[in-house]
Design a protein around this motif. Structure first.
Motif, PDB file in Angstrom:
ATOM      1  N   GLU A 255      -7.777 -51.548 -56.234  1.00  0.00           N
ATOM      2  CA  GLU A 255      -8.736 -51.318 -57.311  1.00  0.00           C
ATOM      3  C   GLU A 255      -8.347 -50.069 -58.091  1.00  0.00           C
ATOM      4  OE1 GLU A 255     -11.004 -53.363 -58.066  1.00  0.00           O
ATOM      5  OE2 GLU A 255     -11.328 -54.543 -56.238  1.00  0.00           O
ATOM      6  N   GLN A 256      -8.766 -50.022 -59.363  1.00  0.00           N
ATOM      7  CA  GLN A 256      -8.645 -48.803 -60.155  1.00  0.00           C
ATOM      8  C   GLN A 256      -9.990 -48.108 -60.172  1.00  0.00           C
ATOM      9  OE1 GLN A 256      -6.574 -48.748 -64.029  1.00  0.00           O
ATOM     10  NE2 GLN A 256      -8.351 -47.664 -64.875  1.00  0.00           N
ATOM     11  N   ILE A 257      -9.969 -46.809 -59.897  1.00  0.00           N
ATOM     12  CA  ILE A 257     -11.207 -46.031 -59.884  1.00  0.00           C
ATOM     13  C   ILE A 257     -11.091 -44.924 -60.917  1.00  0.00           C
ATOM     14  CG2 ILE A 257     -10.323 -44.626 -57.958  1.00  0.00           C
ATOM     15  CD1 ILE A 257     -13.193 -44.313 -56.992  1.00  0.00           C
ATOM     16  N   ASP A 258     -12.081 -44.838 -61.802  1.00  0.00           N
ATOM     17  CA  ASP A 258     -12.133 -43.805 -62.846  1.00  0.00           C
ATOM     18  C   ASP A 258     -13.286 -42.863 -62.524  1.00  0.00           C
ATOM     19  OD1 ASP A 258     -10.050 -44.904 -64.579  1.00  0.00           O
ATOM     20  OD2 ASP A 258     -11.477 -46.533 -64.920  1.00  0.00           O
ATOM     21  N   ILE A 259     -12.999 -41.562 -62.504  1.00  0.00           N
ATOM     22  CA  ILE A 259     -13.996 -40.556 -62.126  1.00  0.00           C
ATOM     23  C   ILE A 259     -14.279 -39.667 -63.330  1.00  0.00           C
ATOM     24  CG2 ILE A 259     -14.549 -38.703 -60.518  1.00  0.00           C
ATOM     25  CD1 ILE A 259     -12.394 -39.897 -58.650  1.00  0.00           C
ATOM     26  N   TYR A 260     -15.550 -39.567 -63.701  1.00  0.00           N
ATOM     27  CA  TYR A 260     -15.975 -38.822 -64.878  1.00  0.00           C
ATOM     28  C   TYR A 260     -16.931 -37.698 -64.480  1.00  0.00           C
ATOM     29  CZ  TYR A 260     -14.413 -42.978 -67.480  1.00  0.00           C
ATOM     30  OH  TYR A 260     -13.684 -44.018 -67.996  1.00  0.00           O
ATOM     31  N   LEU A 261     -16.931 -36.637 -65.266  1.00  0.00           N
ATOM     32  CA  LEU A 261     -17.996 -35.653 -65.165  1.00  0.00           C
ATOM     33  C   LEU A 261     -19.277 -36.257 -65.711  1.00  0.00           C
ATOM     34  CD1 LEU A 261     -16.192 -32.384 -66.363  1.00  0.00           C
ATOM     35  CD2 LEU A 261     -16.671 -33.100 -64.009  1.00  0.00           C
ATOM     36  N   ILE A 262     -20.408 -35.601 -65.457  1.00  0.00           N
ATOM     37  CA  ILE A 262     -21.692 -36.133 -65.898  1.00  0.00           C
ATOM     38  C   ILE A 262     -21.792 -36.190 -67.417  1.00  0.00           C
ATOM     39  CG2 ILE A 262     -22.974 -33.958 -65.988  1.00  0.00           C
ATOM     40  CD1 ILE A 262     -24.236 -37.129 -64.244  1.00  0.00           C
ATOM     41  N   ASN A 263     -20.947 -35.383 -68.123  1.00  0.00           N
ATOM     42  CA  ASN A 263     -20.969 -35.400 -69.592  1.00  0.00           C
ATOM     43  C   ASN A 263     -20.049 -36.456 -70.177  1.00  0.00           C
ATOM     44  OD1 ASN A 263     -18.424 -34.343 -69.242  1.00  0.00           O
ATOM     45  ND2 ASN A 263     -18.899 -32.319 -70.102  1.00  0.00           N
ATOM     46  N   GLY A 264     -19.391 -37.260 -69.309  1.00  0.00           N
ATOM     47  CA  GLY A 264     -18.535 -38.333 -69.783  1.00  0.00           C
ATOM     48  C   GLY A 264     -17.064 -37.999 -69.833  1.00  0.00           C
ATOM     49  N   THR A 265     -16.672 -36.767 -69.491  1.00  0.00           N
ATOM     50  CA  THR A 265     -15.263 -36.367 -69.498  1.00  0.00           C
ATOM     51  C   THR A 265     -14.533 -36.988 -68.312  1.00  0.00           C
ATOM     52  OG1 THR A 265     -15.812 -34.252 -70.537  1.00  0.00           O
ATOM     53  CG2 THR A 265     -13.660 -34.413 -69.457  1.00  0.00           C
ATOM     54  N   LEU A 266     -13.391 -37.668 -68.596  1.00  0.00           N
ATOM     55  CA  LEU A 266     -12.615 -38.283 -67.531  1.00  0.00           C
ATOM     56  C   LEU A 266     -11.938 -37.204 -66.694  1.00  0.00           C
ATOM     57  CD1 LEU A 266     -11.471 -40.886 -66.224  1.00  0.00           C
ATOM     58  CD2 LEU A 266      -9.542 -40.691 -67.816  1.00  0.00           C
ATOM     59  N   VAL A 267     -12.151 -37.233 -65.377  1.00  0.00           N
ATOM     60  CA  VAL A 267     -11.542 -36.260 -64.468  1.00  0.00           C
ATOM     61  C   VAL A 267     -10.213 -36.772 -63.948  1.00  0.00           C
ATOM     62  CG1 VAL A 267     -11.819 -35.041 -62.258  1.00  0.00           C
ATOM     63  CG2 VAL A 267     -13.783 -35.362 -63.770  1.00  0.00           C
ATOM     64  N   LYS A 268     -10.189 -37.998 -63.445  1.00  0.00           N
ATOM     65  CA  LYS A 268      -8.945 -38.590 -62.958  1.00  0.00           C
ATOM     66  C   LYS A 268      -9.105 -40.092 -62.787  1.00  0.00           C
ATOM     67  CE  LYS A 268      -8.600 -36.060 -59.292  1.00  0.00           C
ATOM     68  NZ  LYS A 268      -8.068 -35.511 -58.008  1.00  0.00           N
ATOM     69  N   THR A 269      -7.964 -40.768 -62.798  1.00  0.00           N
ATOM     70  CA  THR A 269      -7.895 -42.200 -62.525  1.00  0.00           C
ATOM     71  C   THR A 269      -6.981 -42.403 -61.322  1.00  0.00           C
ATOM     72  OG1 THR A 269      -8.260 -42.841 -64.832  1.00  0.00           O
ATOM     73  CG2 THR A 269      -7.165 -44.440 -63.409  1.00  0.00           C
ATOM     74  N   GLU A 270      -7.445 -43.199 -60.354  1.00  0.00           N
ATOM     75  CA  GLU A 270      -6.672 -43.449 -59.152  1.00  0.00           C
ATOM     76  C   GLU A 270      -6.634 -44.948 -58.881  1.00  0.00           C
ATOM     77  OE1 GLU A 270      -5.147 -41.262 -57.195  1.00  0.00           O
ATOM     78  OE2 GLU A 270      -5.967 -39.324 -57.851  1.00  0.00           O
ATOM     79  N   HIS A 271      -5.535 -45.406 -58.257  1.00  0.00           N
ATOM     80  CA  HIS A 271      -5.445 -46.771 -57.762  1.00  0.00           C
ATOM     81  C   HIS A 271      -5.582 -46.713 -56.242  1.00  0.00           C
ATOM     82  CE1 HIS A 271      -3.703 -47.201 -61.792  1.00  0.00           C
ATOM     83  NE2 HIS A 271      -4.161 -48.445 -61.719  1.00  0.00           N
ATOM     84  N   ILE A 272      -6.542 -47.427 -55.700  1.00  0.00           N
ATOM     85  CA  ILE A 272      -6.887 -47.291 -54.285  1.00  0.00           C
ATOM     86  C   ILE A 272      -6.818 -48.620 -53.562  1.00  0.00           C
ATOM     87  CG2 ILE A 272      -8.379 -45.297 -54.716  1.00  0.00           C
ATOM     88  CD1 ILE A 272     -10.796 -47.199 -54.481  1.00  0.00           C
ATOM     89  N   ILE A 273      -6.600 -48.542 -52.246  1.00  0.00           N
ATOM     90  CA  ILE A 273      -6.717 -49.686 -51.350  1.00  0.00           C
ATOM     91  C   ILE A 273      -6.888 -49.144 -49.938  1.00  0.00           C
ATOM     92  CG2 ILE A 273      -4.233 -49.922 -50.969  1.00  0.00           C
ATOM     93  CD1 ILE A 273      -4.717 -52.982 -50.756  1.00  0.00           C
ATOM     94  N   GLY A 274      -7.653 -49.860 -49.106  1.00  0.00           N
ATOM     95  CA  GLY A 274      -7.905 -49.406 -47.752  1.00  0.00           C
ATOM     96  C   GLY A 274      -8.952 -48.309 -47.712  1.00  0.00           C
ATOM     97  N   SER A 275      -8.842 -47.426 -46.720  1.00  0.00           N
ATOM     98  CA  SER A 275      -9.789 -46.327 -46.557  1.00  0.00           C
ATOM     99  C   SER A 275      -9.089 -45.008 -46.853  1.00  0.00           C
ATOM    100  CB  SER A 275     -10.350 -46.295 -45.128  1.00  0.00           C
ATOM    101  OG  SER A 275     -11.040 -47.490 -44.834  1.00  0.00           O
ATOM    102  N   GLY A 276      -9.795 -44.117 -47.540  1.00  0.00           N
ATOM    103  CA  GLY A 276      -9.216 -42.821 -47.870  1.00  0.00           C
ATOM    104  C   GLY A 276     -10.210 -41.946 -48.592  1.00  0.00           C
ATOM    105  N   ASN A 277      -9.702 -40.864 -49.184  1.00  0.00           N
ATOM    106  CA  ASN A 277     -10.575 -39.963 -49.928  1.00  0.00           C
ATOM    107  C   ASN A 277      -9.810 -39.275 -51.040  1.00  0.00           C
ATOM    108  OD1 ASN A 277      -9.588 -37.196 -48.891  1.00  0.00           O
ATOM    109  ND2 ASN A 277     -10.031 -38.319 -46.986  1.00  0.00           N
TER     110      ASN A 277
END
Length: 386
Positions: free
Chosen positions: A342-364
């Motif tokens: 999956e692709q995960i996009d992480i934003y600040l509460i104001n809508g600013t993109l912090v980072k994009t990651e491609h994930i699978i399995g378990s992690g952090n």
């Protein structure tokens, strides 16, 4: 164009989190917003953490539990903050139609999880509450049961368990608990009089080692608690007839009581029973001590001590169905569990993109403490990282 549409959708989602209208499940009121409406008897969607259960209102006193063990009552307590202990910032929710499937006695996994409901704002147990539910959006399935870390609970309810050292009322003694461990009383006694401020039948009553003189009284554990200490919660109040100010402190020991490290001292004591919470987060074999921190003759009653194990709590845990992606937060990290890439996009509460990651399995993913919006497959979820 796709990015612009996502930005617009995300902005709308963020706005709904901050300023919910209560008109839909996508824009619920916060508990503080609902409290501000002052029982207007209208129906709204409201979102909050399930922080405990309400038991009863009797003799002008509220009876409720915000730490295990739970009784399985038909009323939740919800709040905006996961660690809230102030009843004035909570709302009781009548769950009579859902009690069999969601009461905290039989379903402890729902404690400290988010709930969205639709109901009428009205007086409930003399508090601003929520009744007559017409919609219920429960926490996701397979949620973590955090009550298993809260298995140390002392009530001081057994009078015959207390053995005084002498006939002196505050000469001290030993309380051999059937619930936790043995407690040493110094300048303290078993408080079961009508003037002792207590939850049920008794409390630990601290004064001075010579009643009206001597050293400040205290109690402490005579055996170690294993699995460390995460939080300490306790109730305290000034003895009913005593005047003036008083204060107390909380301490821990990792060397079997030879030395004591202060967690917090000089805590002002109130006339009415008040709950206090202390964040310790210390692993190992530990003991606690609770004592007066001044030499006044004002008595202090201590009751209902809850101690959790040392553990990392999940501030938010969410199931993103139907993709079967689970995300939650631990200290300094966003955690995930997914069986498909999956692709995960992480934003600040104001809508600013912090980072994009491609994930699978378990992690952090390491993140600074704060509020974030996590977008996966066009589904946006609020996450709080501590």
């Amino acid at each position: 164009m796709k990015k612009a549409l996502l930005s617009i959708a995300l902005s709308a989602f963020v706005f709904s989190l901050i300023a919910g209208t209560g008109l839909s499940a996508d824009s619920p009121l916060t508990v503080s917003q609902a409290l501000a409406k002052k029982n207007d008897r209208k129906s709204y969607y409201i979102n909050g953490y399930i922080v405990g259960e309400y038991r009863d209102y009797s003799n002008n006193k509220h009876f409720y539990n915000i730490a295990p063990p739970f009784d399985g009552t038909s009323a939740y307590l919800i709040a905006d903050e996961i660690d809230e202990i102030d009843l004035s910032k909570m709302m009781p929710v009548q769950i009579k139609d859902y009690v069999d499937s969601y009461n905290l006695d039989e379903n402890p996994q729902y404690w400290r999880k988010q709930l969205t409901i639709k109901g009428t704002l009205t007086d409930y147990f003399t508090l601003p509450g929520i009744k007559n539910l017409t919609d219920w959006i429960a926490p996701g399935e397979n949620v973590t049961d955090e009550t298993k870390y809260w298995n140390f609970y002392e009530t001081f309810e057994t009078k015959k368990a207390y053995t005084p050292n002498s006939t002196l009322m505050y000469g001290g003694g030993i309380y051999a608990s059937a619930e936790t461990c043995r407690w040493k009383f110094v300048g303290a006694t078993y408080g079961d009089s009508s003037n002792d401020m207590k939850w049920d039948n008794a409390a630990a009553h601290l004064r001075l080692t010579e009643s009206t003189s001597g050293e400040p009284g205290y109690i402490y554990m005579l055996e170690d608690k294993s699995n460390g200490i995460g939080y300490i919660r306790l109730w305290a109040a000034r003895y009913k007839d005593d005047k003036g100010s008083g204060s107390f402190g909380v301490y821990i020991s990792d060397d079997k009581g030879k030395t004591w490290e202060p967690i917090q001292t000089g805590i002002p004591i109130k006339k009415e029973l008040t709950e206090y919470q202390f964040k310790v987060m210390h692993p190992g074999e530990l003991r606690i001590k609770i004592g007066k921190t001044e030499n006044s003759t004002a008595g202090i009653d201590i009751d209902n001590i809850h101690i959790s194990d040392y553990y990392t709590t999940s501030s938010v845990e969410n199931m993103l169905s139907p993709t079967n992606i689970r995300i939650w937060s631990s200290k300094g990290h966003l955690c995930f569990d997914t069986k498909m890439p999956e692709q995960i996009d992480i934003y600040l509460i104001n809508g600013t993109l912090v980072k994009t990651e491609h994930i699978i399995g378990s992690g952090n993913i390491a993140l600074p403490a704060g509020f974030y919006i996590v977008s996966i497959k066009n589904t946006a979820t609020k996450i709080i990282v501590q």
